[in-house]
Structures are given as C-alpha cells and as structure tokens.
Scaffold this motif. Structure first.
Motif, short mmCIF file in Angstrom:
data_model
loop_
_atom_site.label_atom_id
_atom_site.label_comp_id
_atom_site.label_asym_id
_atom_site.label_seq_id
_atom_site.Cartn_x
_atom_site.Cartn_y
_atom_site.Cartn_z
N LYS A 40 0.83 -1.21 0.00
CA LYS A 40 0.00 0.00 0.00
C LYS A 40 0.86 1.26 0.00
O LYS A 40 0.50 2.27 -0.62
CB LYS A 40 -0.93 -0.01 1.21
N GLU A 41 2.01 1.18 0.66
CA GLU A 41 2.88 2.35 0.73
C GLU A 41 3.75 2.50 -0.50
O GLU A 41 3.94 3.62 -1.01
CB GLU A 41 3.78 2.25 1.97
N HIS A 42 4.27 1.38 -1.03
CA HIS A 42 5.31 1.48 -2.06
C HIS A 42 4.85 1.12 -3.47
O HIS A 42 5.50 1.55 -4.44
CB HIS A 42 6.49 0.58 -1.68
N ALA A 43 3.78 0.34 -3.64
CA ALA A 43 3.34 -0.01 -4.99
C ALA A 43 3.03 1.22 -5.84
O ALA A 43 3.37 1.24 -7.04
CB ALA A 43 2.12 -0.94 -4.93
N PRO A 44 2.41 2.29 -5.28
CA PRO A 44 2.13 3.47 -6.11
C PRO A 44 3.37 4.19 -6.62
O PRO A 44 3.26 5.04 -7.51
CB PRO A 44 1.33 4.38 -5.15
N GLU A 45 4.54 3.84 -6.10
CA GLU A 45 5.78 4.46 -6.57
C GLU A 45 6.23 3.88 -7.91
O GLU A 45 7.18 4.37 -8.51
CB GLU A 45 6.89 4.25 -5.53
N HIS A 46 5.56 2.83 -8.36
CA HIS A 46 5.96 2.12 -9.58
C HIS A 46 4.96 2.37 -10.70
O HIS A 46 3.78 2.62 -10.46
CB HIS A 46 6.07 0.63 -9.30
N ASP A 47 5.44 2.28 -11.93
CA ASP A 47 4.56 2.41 -13.09
C ASP A 47 3.74 1.14 -13.31
O ASP A 47 2.60 1.21 -13.76
CB ASP A 47 5.39 2.69 -14.35
N VAL A 48 4.33 0.00 -13.03
CA VAL A 48 3.70 -1.29 -13.29
C VAL A 48 4.04 -2.24 -12.15
O VAL A 48 5.19 -2.29 -11.69
CB VAL A 48 4.19 -1.91 -14.62
N VAL A 49 3.05 -3.01 -11.71
CA VAL A 49 3.27 -4.08 -10.74
C VAL A 49 2.92 -5.41 -11.42
O VAL A 49 1.89 -5.51 -12.09
CB VAL A 49 2.42 -3.89 -9.47
N VAL A 50 3.79 -6.41 -11.24
CA VAL A 50 3.55 -7.73 -11.83
C VAL A 50 3.48 -8.76 -10.69
O VAL A 50 4.45 -8.93 -9.95
CB VAL A 50 4.66 -8.12 -12.82
#
Length: 408
Positions: A88-98
C-alpha cells in the motif's frame, strides 16, 4: 518504467518463475527500466544474499524454521501481513506491478492492496490454472475454488492484463475455476542465451559427478517430483538400456518431497544403480556443463506450463524429448527440435526408443534445429520487447485517460 515484481520466493528451487524474473530483470536493466522484487523470504535466507538482483524480503521466519513448521497452514501459505502494508505504501511508486503466481499469501496481499488502488498491475499465472491440478488434487481444488471466489478471481478480473507464456497455457486456463474473467495477453517467455566457456563448464560438471566418468548421458534436470514423471523415465530407461549400452542417465534436481531415495531403490532393483546418477541440484557452470555434455535433454512431465529448462537445453543445441503436457511442445514439434510423446509409460518408452534409433546425422540436424528454435522463439531479448510493449501500452493508455480527465 519502474516495475515491481511480487513473488512468494526467490529460491531458485521454485523453478521457472524465479529464473524468468532474474533473466527478464537483467534484460530490462540494459534497456534502462528500473525494477524491484518483493518476496515472502526471510532476510537470512541464503538465496536472498546470493540473488543476482536485489530482493526485498519481508518474511518473518527463516527457511529452516519454515521447513520444520510447513505443515502449519499459515506457515505453508506464507502468512506475512506486513506485505500488505508495504505494498500500500510502495506499490504506487511504480509504473507497473507484476504479480507472479497464485495460491499463496503474496497473491492475497496483492489482492488486498492493489484491487482498491489506482496502481496498474498485471498477473503472470505461470501455469497454475492448468486443469491437470484439478484432476490430481480434488481436495485442494475445492479449497482453491473457495479462495478463487474471494481472492484470485477478483485479482485476475481487476488486472490490466493476465499474462500467459504461450497460447496453450491461455487455452487451458479457461477450464480452471469459476467465474473466470481475465484480459488475456500472450506475451511469450524465454531466457538469456548461455554464456561462458563450454569445455570449462563440462569439466566442472563431470568433476562434480566422478561416477559418470567420460560416459555419454541423457539429462533430466528438474525437481524430483511425481509431476515430472521421474518414475516413468526410470522404467523407460530400464526397457531400452540394452539398446543403449553406451548411454547413462543423469537425474539432476532438488528432492523437495523426499522421493529420491525411493526412486534410487527402484532403480537399483532394476539393475540400474550404476547407470543412473543423482547429482542433486545443479547451478552455474555445473548446470550448463550438464546441458552441454549431454546427448539430449528429457522431461517426461505430466504438467509443465513453459519449461525454462527445456528452453535452456535448446539454447545449448540439445534435442529435447518431452511430452504433450509441456505447453511449448507445438513449437518443438513444428521446428523438428526434439521428440514428443504422451505422458504415460508407453509414451516415455517411445521417446527413448525413437531417440536410440536416430542416426548421427539425424541427431546433428535435431541439435541444429534446437538452437534455431531457441533463437526464433525463446531468446529473452526478443520476448522482453513484447512484455515492454504490453505493459507500456497500458501505461500510455492510462496516462492519456488521466490527461483527458484533467482537461475536463
């Protein structure tokens, strides 16, 4: 792009998904894409320190403790609630999550943290929706169906794309769990080309396995597990051993369920204890030396989503002997890079019998076709471009939508 991979473990014994991440991240890095990998591993787990790429390990129990307590459902599942908070804290820092794989707490954490967010994510199922599992594990399938309704199903339905390594895997997934909703994309898969000195690698392998000496051999390299058809291979080898007096069999791979001793005892009862060799798990030069030194690679699997080891054999110009349950069998058959059979005793017998009858010229032609098949279909440098185009096009579309909304 900045890409985050979620996977339960970076342990190499987890198989193709881990190897695929290692190879794809290396290919992405040379194209100036950033990547992070978060796992349920403990920081003290040896493969975390030895990983070729940085790992963010959030697990709370070291591997040896997990092994002793693996019968506890929450330990086996990998229960690690802090992964939810981290995502929840760090995923939004990325363009894509796999999200890589299903049926573990990493998947559950992804569902809880990503589904209600604005983060664009994709799911690699890695063959875990193959109907073979329904037939062989009906009790587990019941519990998986319950989990599907609340976890995996919503995760796939909300993904920007569900990624498949080949068309065969995509079609098989339709017969998995209900309800099935997914934006399907076949992106291919592969591995990096083999590097290093071939002769040095062969010497490293043979030194590690002195009982083999200089004898020729067929290579099995995978987990020692019933799914891999190890028992069928030993029986088939016993049936043709008199026709191949100059050829041994190497059974390489980790024994995760303690089955190897039973197989060794059976091989000894068949008089094969000096013709079958068990080096355990091979890595680095020893693994590549096993591939290079073999006459052919064999994987009599009952279910194989892709088979990274099959592709690695192709890269080493080795004919591959596989079943129709290895999902890339059509590419192998069409190119003449190996032999294909059914995943039963008659089928595995026929693989060895047919290989024994090949002339030296036919074996050389098959080896050349193997290398060509790798270059055409499975080189990671080719397949990574399709992956980038898939997740990149989704990112561009999302940016365009955001711009349009701001314009209003």
């Amino acid at each position: 792009m900045k890409i985050l991979h979620i996977i339960p473990t970076a342990n190499p014994s987890y198989g193709g998904p881990v190897e695929g991440i290692f190879r794809s991240c290396a290919a992405l890095a040379v194209r100036y894409h950033q990547h992070q990998v978060v796992t349920l591993d403990h920081p003290s787990d040896p493969w975390v320190k030895d990983s070729p790429i940085p790992i963010i390990p959030l697990g709370t129990l070291p591997h040896d403790i997990r092994q002793r307590r693996k019968r506890l459902p929450w330990v086996h599942y990998g229960y690690t609630p802090k992964l939810i908070h981290w995502l929840k804290e760090h995923a939004p820092e990325h363009d894509v999550v796999v999200v890589n794989g299903l049926w573990n707490f990493a998947t559950a954490a992804a569902r809880w943290s990503l589904l209600s967010s604005n983060v664009r994510y994709f799911v690699y199922t890695h063959g875990m929706l193959d109907p073979w599992f329904r037939r062989t594990s009906p009790v587990k399938t019941f519990f998986k169906q319950v989990s599907w309704l609340f976890n995996e199903g919503p995760l796939l339905a909300g993904a920007a794309g569900v990624l498949f390594t080949c068309e065969e895997e995509r079609m098989l997934a339709h017969n998995s769990f209900w309800p099935y909703r997914a934006k399907e994309v076949v992106v291919g898969y592969g591995t990096a080309d083999v590097t290093g000195d071939k002769q040095t690698q062969i010497e490293s392998f043979r030194t590690q396995l002195p009982a083999l000496g200089s004898r020729k051999f067929l290579l099995f390299l995978s987990r020692i597990h019933p799914k891999k058809g190890c028992d069928l291979l030993i029986e088939a080898f016993a049936n043709v051993v008199s026709d191949m007096p100059d050829l041994d069999l190497v059974m390489a791979g980790p024994d995760q369920i303690g089955w190897a001793e039973q197989l060794k005892a059976h091989a000894a009862s068949l008089g094969l204890d000096e013709r079958i060799h068990w080096p355990g798990m091979l890595n680095g030069d020893q693994k590549w030396g096993a591939f290079h030194g073999s006459e052919a690679f064999i994987l009599p699997s009952h279910q194989e989503n892709f088979g990274i080891v099959v592709v690695e054999a192709l890269a080493c110009s080795k004919p591959v002997l596989i079943t129709k349950k290895v999902n890339i069998w059509r590419e192998i058959a069409d190119s003449g890079a190996g032999l294909i059979a059914s995943d039963d005793q008659n089928g595995i017998n026929s693989l060895l019998e047919s290989f024994a009858k090949l002339s030296p010229t036919e074996r050389r032609d098959m080896a050349a076709a193997a290398r060509a098949t790798f270059c055409q279909h499975f080189d990671i440098n080719e397949n990574i471009e399709k992956f980038i185009a898939t997740v990149g096009s989704e990112r561009k579309r999302a940016v365009s939508i955001d711009h349009a909304m701001h314009a209003r």
